[in-house]
Design an enzyme around this catalytic site. Structure first.
Site: not given
Length: 488
Positions: A78, A153, A177
């Site tokens: 990420k 997210s 997330s």
């Protein structure tokens, strides 16, 4: 990947010499080049770094050395996790042009285990969102239906694995997330016990809630990833100085006399009908495995979302104060330093980030601190007490991970409250710091995956993996592949 392999089996093939790490990496980038134009999982690729790691793996195999766990298996990371020498943007204009001067602790562990990092995955800006639509970089699509969101997210990390560009990835979980996009993309996603995985080098959103977390296509690969990234780090003051268990050693051993708790406040009411039905089937599966089922109430869950958005935004308003155009990232010149701050932050931050900074600053302001932040922290303590009481009766708590399957792109973009409620089942876990994972448990009428969340007491990851493995074996819902991506 051209073959339906697990990360562990791919690692074993590399160790045995049946596959070379370099050829696996070439195959991986070929897949990324073919698929990611449709999916939009990656902000940037790290081809040179990955190639160096793969070559080192092959050198060790040729020399007859035993490889570290998961060595040679390509990994997506990420874009809020630092990788030295490569951009870390958090999918925000605020960090455009920023190149990380150091590795996050998890990045260092991944490198030590010789996993080739292939790229930085798209995300909601500064990890604020539940759909990855808040990215300033690009739109990420759900591989199961390219007109739908992958969740957020950590949507890019989830989409990379769901579209088989990689078999594993790293995200971060502040209020769901990783677990929510895992549910929406048919994956396994784990949020470890707070402090079990170092946050050093993870760009902070809400420091008391954030946790680096893995995605995989099955339970064993998820356990292997936690084995790689977990453990004490003296650079993180919240890191737990405890020995790390061997999560794979007993993962195939069923948990006897298992007691499963169903949270009455999250038992399917108000959720998509197929989600509620999948919970019933999951309960039946556990009954078939010999588990006792208990319905338990956790009354404070009804206040969890409101409390979370006070605590998380308060911490975000403090953490994001460092992005001012002075030290790194975007800088918009003004006539005074104050104007420079204002112009930089106005241009650099997107609407959702600004909304959360303002909410957090308000809740911390004089005259409102006790009324909002103080009460939210009291709810957090009450919630912890209620979960502790539940663990006296059951081994694991279950509920749907998300109230719905993946929704259409743009469907909730103008309704932030509806978007916030996407995390109603996952937020309590972060508030009390316990581990939880999402596993596939069925499909809706559109053949979109549904996730089941399993929660356990602090540091119960080993048992959670065993329970999840029992469930996965019973249902056969592992290594799922969206039909839309198979022909690519």
């Amino acid at each position: 990947m051209t073959e339906k392999l697990s990360a562990l089996s791919l690692h074993q093939q590399i160790q045995s010499g049946h596959k070379s790490a370099v050829s696996v990496l070439e195959e991986t980038f070929k897949r990324i080049d073919a698929v990611d134009g449709q999916v939009g999982a990656f902000n940037a690729l790290t081809r040179e770094l990955a190639a160096e790691t793969a070559a080192e793996v092959d050198r060790k195999v040729k020399a007859g050395e035993t490889l570290p766990l998961l060595a040679g298996v390509p990994l997506a990371v990420k874009d809020n996790i630092n990788v030295k020498g490569y951009p870390t943007t958090c999918s925000s204009q605020m960090l455009s042009g920023y190149v990380s001067p150091y590795d996050a602790t998890v990045t260092g562990k991944v490198k030590a285990h010789l996993l080739p990092i292939v790229g930085k995955a798209n995300m909601d800006e500064f990890a604020m969102g539940s759909s990855t639509e808040n990215s300033a970089t690009k739109l990420t699509r759900n591989p199961w239906d390219l007109e739908r969101v992958p969740g957020g997210s950590s949507g890019g990390s989830a989409a990379a694995v769901a579209s088989e560009q990689t078999l594993i990835s790293l995200g971060s979980d502040t209020g769901g997330s990783v677990r929510q996009p895992a549910a929406l993309c048919g994956l396994v996603g784990l949020k470890p016990t707070y402090g079990l995985v170092s946050r050093y080098g993870l760009v902070a959103f809400a420091s008391s809630l954030d946790q680096v977390s893995p995605f995989a296509r099955n339970v064993k690969d998820t356990a292997a990833m936690l084995q790689v990234i977990g453990g004490f780090d003296n650079r993180d003051s919240t890191s737990l100085n405890l020995p790390l268990p061997n999560y794979l050693a007993r993962i195939d051993q069923p948990v006897e006399r298992l007691k499963v708790g169903v949270i009455s406040e999250l038992n399917g009411e108000g959720m998509q009908p197929e989600v509620a039905e999948s919970l019933k089937r999951a309960i039946e599966t556990f009954q078939g495995l010999g588990a006792e089922i208990h319905t338990l109430s956790v009354p404070s869950i009804r206040y969890a979302v409101a409390s979370y958005y006070i605590i998380a935004t308060a911490e975000a308003s403090s953490n994001l104060a460092r992005f001012d155009g002075v030290r790194y990232g975007l800088r918009e010149e003004g006539d005074t330093i104050y104007q420079t701050y204002c112009k930089t932050r106005a241009k650099g931050f997107g609407p959702e980030v600004k909304r959360r900074i303002m909410l957090g600053t308000f809740s911390l302001s004089s005259g409102y601190y006790d009324a909002y932040y103080g009460k939210a922290q009291k709810v957090r303590q009450l919630l912890k007490h209620e979960f502790d009481k539940a663990w006296q009766q059951v081994d694991v708590l279950i509920c749907p991970t998300s109230p719905s399957t993946a929704f259409k792109i743009g469907e909730k973009a103008n309704d932030p409250v509806s978007m916030y409620l996407s995390d109603i089942a996952t937020i309590p876990v972060n508030l009390v710091g316990i581990p939880a994972l999402s596993v596939p448990c069925g499909f809706d009428k559109n053949h979109l995956p549904i996730g089941l969340q399993m929660m356990g007491p602090h540091l119960s990851e080993e048992r959670l993996f065993r329970i999840a493995q029992m469930f996965e074996t019973a249902t056969g819902l592992a290594n799922l592949s969206p039909q839309s991506m198979l022909a690519v």
